[in-house]
Design an enzyme around this catalytic site. Sequence first.
Site, PDB file in Angstrom:
ATOM      1  N   CYS A   1       0.810  -1.224   0.000  1.00  0.00           N
ATOM      2  CA  CYS A   1       0.000   0.000   0.000  1.00  0.00           C
ATOM      3  C   CYS A   1       0.846   1.279   0.000  1.00  0.00           C
ATOM      4  CB  CYS A   1      -0.999  -0.046   1.152  1.00  0.00           C
ATOM      5  SG  CYS A   1      -2.426   0.999   0.808  1.00  0.00           S
TER       6      CYS A   1
ATOM      7  N   ARG B   1     -12.005   6.899  -1.865  1.00  0.00           N
ATOM      8  CA  ARG B   1     -11.240   5.920  -1.079  1.00  0.00           C
ATOM      9  C   ARG B   1     -11.667   4.511  -1.450  1.00  0.00           C
ATOM     10  NH1 ARG B   1      -7.789   5.460   2.990  1.00  0.00           N
ATOM     11  NH2 ARG B   1      -7.500   7.703   2.929  1.00  0.00           N
TER      12      ARG B   1
ATOM     13  N   HIS C   1      -3.674  -5.515   2.306  1.00  0.00           N
ATOM     14  CA  HIS C   1      -3.307  -5.485   3.719  1.00  0.00           C
ATOM     15  C   HIS C   1      -3.736  -6.799   4.325  1.00  0.00           C
ATOM     16  CE1 HIS C   1      -2.097  -1.373   4.170  1.00  0.00           C
ATOM     17  NE2 HIS C   1      -3.159  -0.937   3.535  1.00  0.00           N
TER      18      HIS C   1
HETATM   19  N1  GLN Z   1      -1.724   7.036   2.033  1.00  0.00           N
HETATM   20  C1  GLN Z   1      -1.909   6.120   0.941  1.00  0.00           C
HETATM   21  C2  GLN Z   1      -3.294   6.210   0.285  1.00  0.00           C
HETATM   22  O1  GLN Z   1      -4.249   6.616   0.917  1.00  0.00           O
HETATM   23  C3  GLN Z   1      -1.640   4.713   1.445  1.00  0.00           C
HETATM   24  C4  GLN Z   1      -2.682   4.232   2.413  1.00  0.00           C
HETATM   25  C5  GLN Z   1      -2.341   2.942   3.084  1.00  0.00           C
HETATM   26  O2  GLN Z   1      -1.206   2.532   3.163  1.00  0.00           O
HETATM   27  N2  GLN Z   1      -3.360   2.295   3.597  1.00  0.00           N
HETATM   28  O3  GLN Z   1      -3.417   5.851  -0.860  1.00  0.00           O
END
Ligand code: GLN
Length: 237
Positions: A95, A129, A193
């Site tokens: 990520c 998101r 994740h």
């Molecule tokens: N900050 C990055 C995004 O929002 C990675 C997020 C994360 O590692 N969960 O894309």
Amino acid sequence: MPSDSALRIVWIYPDLLSTYGDQGNVLVLEQRAQRRGIPTETYHVRSADPVPEGGDVYLIGGGEDRPQILAAQRLRRDGGLHRAVARGAALLAVCAGYQIMGTTFGGEEGQPVEGLGILDIASSRGPARAVGELVAEVDVALNLPTLTGFENHMGVTHLGPGVKALSKTVVGVGNGDGFEGCYAGHVVGTYLHGPALARNPALADLLLSWRVGELPPLDDSRYEALRQERLAAVLPA
Ligand code: GLN
């Protein structure tokens, strides 16, 4: 790095990038090596410390936008991860860690931030998101079972010609282009994740095999039962 016989696992910046149980990935690698009789040594490299170049498998996890920017700046300045990858070390980047490996990624206001350029990818802020279950069919060349896991990110990632897509997205968003993650050489980047390796032990074995060669199989029936349960829960009927 003291011993020559042990497999050296290096966890990069747990103080900045470890939002979703990324240490689980370290534990899975250790366990799966040790259960094959391969001793391991693990190094937790905090962001104030230099990144050792003599590791075998490197891990970098997910995180919020600000720690992600800080991590990119420090890793660029340090140069140790670049040199380790150039020597053939394996790397799993998750990520925020995945986005950092590219040429650019989106900062907290969506501004482009310079990455490490280890992978030929570029990330930016997506329209919404991406949060939820992720299921993806792996590139046939890698011969791995369907990946399952969880994603939570704003970024979308464009793959350049220097990388191959890790997998095709079946459920979820992944890179945002119908594919999830990428790989090149011994480097794997993913939005999974979870921790990803506890859900997908074959991915752990792929990283290990790049350093130690072919591995004898383990009894993964419990992992497989979990995978089947998650697939049944999230795949459209
Ligand atoms: N900050 C990055 C995004 O929002 C990675 C997020 C994360 O590692 N969960 O894309």
